[in-house]
Design a protein around this motif. Structure first.
Motif, mmCIF file in Angstrom:
data_model
loop_
_atom_site.group_PDB
_atom_site.id
_atom_site.type_symbol
_atom_site.label_atom_id
_atom_site.label_comp_id
_atom_site.label_asym_id
_atom_site.label_seq_id
_atom_site.Cartn_x
_atom_site.Cartn_y
_atom_site.Cartn_z
ATOM 1 N N ILE A 113 5.374 3.045 2.505
ATOM 2 C CA ILE A 113 5.074 1.853 1.937
ATOM 3 C C ILE A 113 4.592 0.952 3.208
ATOM 4 C CG2 ILE A 113 5.648 -0.533 0.918
ATOM 5 C CD1 ILE A 113 7.375 1.087 -0.846
ATOM 6 N N PHE A 114 3.360 0.201 3.026
ATOM 7 C CA PHE A 114 2.891 -0.744 4.092
ATOM 8 C C PHE A 114 2.524 -1.883 3.425
ATOM 9 C CE2 PHE A 114 -1.026 -1.291 6.986
ATOM 10 C CZ PHE A 114 -0.288 -2.539 7.777
ATOM 11 N N GLU A 115 3.566 -2.714 3.636
ATOM 12 C CA GLU A 115 3.316 -4.335 3.216
ATOM 13 C C GLU A 115 2.409 -4.957 4.172
ATOM 14 O OE1 GLU A 115 7.134 -6.727 2.853
ATOM 15 O OE2 GLU A 115 6.000 -8.262 3.879
ATOM 16 N N ILE A 116 1.283 -5.443 3.389
ATOM 17 C CA ILE A 116 0.276 -5.960 4.175
ATOM 18 C C ILE A 116 -0.524 -6.890 3.350
ATOM 19 C CG2 ILE A 116 -1.429 -3.972 3.668
ATOM 20 C CD1 ILE A 116 -1.043 -6.207 6.949
ATOM 21 N N LEU A 152 -3.961 0.034 -12.125
ATOM 22 C CA LEU A 152 -2.472 -0.337 -12.723
ATOM 23 C C LEU A 152 -1.823 0.732 -13.101
ATOM 24 C CD1 LEU A 152 -3.020 -3.910 -14.036
ATOM 25 C CD2 LEU A 152 -2.335 -3.363 -11.997
ATOM 26 N N ASN A 153 -2.271 1.886 -13.373
ATOM 27 C CA ASN A 153 -1.741 3.032 -14.016
ATOM 28 C C ASN A 153 -1.496 4.003 -12.533
ATOM 29 O OD1 ASN A 153 -0.743 5.100 -16.056
ATOM 30 N ND2 ASN A 153 -2.265 6.319 -14.920
ATOM 31 N N ASP A 154 -2.351 3.909 -11.849
ATOM 32 C CA ASP A 154 -2.158 4.932 -10.660
ATOM 33 C C ASP A 154 -1.109 4.110 -9.585
ATOM 34 O OD1 ASP A 154 -3.826 6.561 -11.889
ATOM 35 O OD2 ASP A 154 -5.389 6.412 -10.514
ATOM 36 N N GLU A 155 -1.193 2.915 -9.528
ATOM 37 C CA GLU A 155 -0.602 2.069 -8.431
ATOM 38 C C GLU A 155 -0.541 2.309 -7.124
ATOM 39 O OE1 GLU A 155 1.220 -0.608 -9.380
ATOM 40 O OE2 GLU A 155 2.645 -0.132 -10.931
ATOM 41 N N PRO A 156 -1.939 2.517 -6.615
ATOM 42 C CA PRO A 156 -2.014 2.911 -4.967
ATOM 43 C C PRO A 156 -1.475 1.747 -4.196
ATOM 44 C CG PRO A 156 -4.125 2.493 -6.215
ATOM 45 C CD PRO A 156 -3.037 2.667 -7.052
ATOM 46 N N ILE A 157 -1.701 0.580 -4.780
ATOM 47 C CA ILE A 157 -1.222 -0.558 -4.214
ATOM 48 C C ILE A 157 -0.657 -1.401 -5.337
ATOM 49 C CG2 ILE A 157 -1.855 -2.748 -3.091
ATOM 50 C CD1 ILE A 157 -4.601 -1.327 -2.252
ATOM 51 N N ALA A 205 8.737 11.183 -2.951
ATOM 52 C CA ALA A 205 8.810 10.936 -4.484
ATOM 53 C C ALA A 205 7.684 10.146 -4.686
ATOM 54 C CB ALA A 205 10.082 10.675 -5.187
ATOM 55 N N LEU A 206 7.458 8.706 -4.044
ATOM 56 C CA LEU A 206 6.636 7.885 -4.035
ATOM 57 C C LEU A 206 5.210 8.301 -4.214
ATOM 58 C CD1 LEU A 206 7.242 4.473 -4.853
ATOM 59 C CD2 LEU A 206 6.525 4.402 -2.514
ATOM 60 N N THR A 246 0.818 -1.159 -0.068
ATOM 61 C CA THR A 246 0.052 0.003 -0.079
ATOM 62 C C THR A 246 0.804 1.395 -0.147
ATOM 63 O OG1 THR A 246 -1.807 -1.092 1.205
ATOM 64 C CG2 THR A 246 -1.697 1.271 1.171
ATOM 65 N N ILE A 247 0.553 2.158 -0.841
ATOM 66 C CA ILE A 247 1.524 3.479 -0.932
ATOM 67 C C ILE A 247 0.750 4.430 -0.247
ATOM 68 C CG2 ILE A 247 2.884 4.660 -2.774
ATOM 69 C CD1 ILE A 247 3.432 1.854 -2.925
ATOM 70 N N ASN A 248 1.314 5.276 0.424
ATOM 71 C CA ASN A 248 0.759 6.296 1.091
ATOM 72 C C ASN A 248 0.972 7.544 -0.013
ATOM 73 O OD1 ASN A 248 -0.061 8.533 2.796
ATOM 74 N ND2 ASN A 248 1.250 7.885 4.582
#
Length: 503
Positions: A400-403, A463-468, A279-280, A268-270
């Protein structure tokens, strides 16, 4: 003299046999984490769902083929316009405090899930306008719009019934003394140590409850969990390491139960809650570069001996709603570097990566860290206690939250609560109006072809925005002693205790 001794010995043996017959049977279950709160409205952990299955029945359940089957409800009927669901309740059901489960109690439970402050069930029941009592054992859920995933939601925490009397008395402390309508009643909880439940004498299906007591023991280290199972200290453990499969199968005293999991592990991307504006969070190209730096199949082989399924969506490639038009892309470090260059970010891109404590979680993070470094990322792994990770996630204290998400039988349950604007488990604050509209549209139709077409459009955006960044789909690995009979593993990952026997 010998004759007297023989008589005494025989009597003693008879007493021993009688004592054994009267002795309580206790099922000891080893968990990979300590659950959060034992309140079905407020809980959000997978291990919590495992514990709930012992004491909180739901309106409906599922079978091995993911069909919806009766539990506290006997049947349901959806209106022709799809805007109402009428549910017939099972007669004679009692909560563990002796209160009856009737239509008023069912109405209370559902409304509590919908309205209780902090409830994680709100978005799952967002399309329910209100609940009506039709008769003492019938309720009607009146919907704002047709809502295809509703019956699936009622097979999980949104369908769990809680005692109105206990819930009103305890308020937000209900999770400390929960009262439901399940096979076992709550006795005690010692945080990070144990949760104890005893058989409920007035359970509606008591003739199929054969074990007197259940004790859940959180043991984070999987090696220690397995050692306790082998030594007899535990009777069942969840989340066996993939690398321990061979060891379990070779042990004549153990049984390995498996099923493909419905969920996924993702990063999960903040995006909108990142206080440092890294930057992420600021660039989709940077997130895409991170994705391209990861070799999912290599990750699967290195950490899981190839036992899991690499994936890039919220459902697995074997799922009927998987979008084959968007297959898993191979690793491409050069393309990742080019995207970082286009984004104009300084290298290396330093990122805080929050990882719940556990050897597999940490191994995954380390492999990703190594792969991403080749593309220009510096992932700072921050290992944190499992329950604390959720508090940090809600507070936005991560990049990043690896969950892992254990998954639901309807694809809405794997997407909406994480991707819709303002949804309760959208920890990264992702918001895209077009994606929101598609998720809402997918809820309006029950037709699989129409729904899949909607999800195809949603998949393209996500898949373009990549929130996860979706990485893989686990295989459920449950090990238990051969003394435990009747165990079957369902794809939802729950440990169902009704029908189990201990020899």
């Amino acid at each position: 003299m010998k004759m007297v001794r023989l008589v005494v010995t025989t009597a003693a043996l008879l007493l021993c046999f009688e004592a054994a017959a009267l002795a309580q049977t206790t099922l000891r279950i080893g968990l990979a984490e300590d659950p959060d709160i034992l309140d079905p409205s407020l809980s959000r952990t997978y291990v919590g769902r495992i514990v709930f299955s012992a004491f909180c029945d739901k309106l409906f359940d599922i079978d091995e083929k993911l069909n919806v089957v009766p539990q506290l409800a006997l049947s349901y009927e959806t209106s022709a316009d799809g805007k109402a669901m009428t549910i017939k309740l099972r007669p004679g059901v009692k909560f563990q405090d002796g209160e009856p489960l009737d239509a008023e109690a069912a109405k209370f439970s559902i409304e509590r899930h919908m309205n209780f402050p902090g409830s994680f069930r709100k978005s799952e029941l967002a399309n329910v306008d209100h609940v009506e009592v039709v008769d003492p054992l019938t309720i009607r859920l009146v919907l704002k719009t047709p809502y295809a995933p509703l019956i699936a939601q009622l097979t999980d925490r949104s369908g769990m019934m809680v005692s109105p009397k206990a819930a009103k008395q305890e308020g937000d402390k209900f999770g400390l003394h929960p009262v439901c309508a399940g096979p076992y009643k709550f006795v005690e909880r010692v945080q990070q140590d144990r949760m104890v439940f005893e058989k409920f004498a007035d359970y509606w299906n008591k003739d199929n409850v054969f074990i007197d007591k259940i004790v859940f023991l959180p043991i984070v280290d999987p090696t220690v969990r397995l050692a306790n199972l082998k030594s007899g200290g535990l009777d069942l453990i969840e989340r066996v390491l993939a690398t321990d499969i061979k060891d379990v199968r070779s042990d004549p005293n153990l049984v390995l139960a498996t099923a493909p999991e419905l969920g996924y592990l993702g990063l999960t991307i903040n995006i909108n809650n990142d206080k440092s504006k890294g930057a992420l969070s600021q660039s989709a190209k940077v997130r895409q570069a991170l994705d391209l730096s990861i070799d999912r199949e290599a990750l699967n082989q290195v950490v899981f001996n190839g036992e899991f399924t690499p994936g890039n969506q919220w459902v697995s490639p074997q799922h009927p709603y998987y979008q084959t038009a968007f297959p898993v892309r191979p690793r491409n470090v050069e393309k990742a570097k080019a995207l970082l260059k286009e984004a104009g970010v300084a290298l290396p891109v330093t990122v805080d990566m929050m990882v719940p404590k556990g050897p597999e979680n940490e191994a995954v993070a380390q492999v990703i860290q190594s792969m991403a470094a080749e593309a220009g990322f510096d992932l700072k792994i921050r290992v944190i206690e499992f329950a604390t990770s959720f508090k940090d996630a809600q507070a936005g204290n991560f990049q990043i939250f690896e969950i892992n998400w254990s998954g639901r039988i309807d694809p809405d349950g794997n997407s909406y609560i994480f991707l819709h604007s303002g949804a309760p488990q959208n920890d990264g604050g992702y918001s895209n109006p077009e994606a929101d509209k598609l998720m809402e549209d997918a809820r309006l139709t029950a037709d699989p072809v129409a729904r899949k077409a909607v999800y195809e459009k949603l998949t393209r955006i996500v898949l373009n925005d990549e929130p996860i960044i979706y990485l893989y789909h686990r295989k459920l690995l449950i090990a238990h002693t051969r003394k435990l009979e009747g165990y079957t593993q369902m794809p939802d990952g729950l440990v169902r205790v009704v029908g189990l026997k201990l020899k």
